[in-house]
Scaffold this motif. Sequence first.
Motif, short mmCIF file in Angstrom:
data_model
loop_
_atom_site.label_atom_id
_atom_site.label_comp_id
_atom_site.label_asym_id
_atom_site.label_seq_id
_atom_site.Cartn_x
_atom_site.Cartn_y
_atom_site.Cartn_z
N SER A 97 0.65 -1.22 0.02
CA SER A 97 0.28 -0.78 -0.27
C SER A 97 0.87 1.37 0.29
N HIS A 101 0.75 4.17 -3.10
CA HIS A 101 0.91 5.77 -2.62
C HIS A 101 2.29 6.01 -2.82
N ASN A 104 2.99 8.01 0.36
CA ASN A 104 2.30 8.22 1.14
C ASN A 104 1.70 7.89 2.47
N GLU A 107 -2.78 8.36 2.25
CA GLU A 107 -3.15 8.35 1.13
C GLU A 107 -3.25 6.39 1.67
N ALA A 108 -2.18 5.70 1.76
CA ALA A 108 -2.19 4.28 2.56
C ALA A 108 -3.07 3.70 3.24
N THR A 111 -6.81 3.86 1.87
CA THR A 111 -6.81 2.70 1.00
C THR A 111 -7.03 1.11 1.81
#
Length: 114
Positions: A97, A101, A104, A107-108, A111
Amino acid sequence: MEGDVKLELETESPPEKPQKHDSDAADLKQGTDYAEEKEIQSSNLETAMSVIGDRLSWEQKAKQGREKELAKVTIKKEDLELIKTEMEISLAAVERSLREHMGNVVEALVTLTN
């Protein structure tokens, strides 16, 4: 021509032979038709398999290219450990993840939580 008599001549035509079914010829034709159909199906199958093989090869190459790109992304070990510990998620999933990303963390995490 009042007295003319029309004479119809009867010509004898040869007696019609009863039509005999040539079973050998019919069997041969069916066998030939079957063989041709199988040959066509085989050709279509070979073509389909070739297309599928090409597509799988292309997909595999694309996947390998994607994995190489992800491997180039640098991630911080602290971010990896933090998410793994806090979210109780496998190290491989967290690493994937983060790489997807570009490192980041926010963002990870988004998700991983969805």
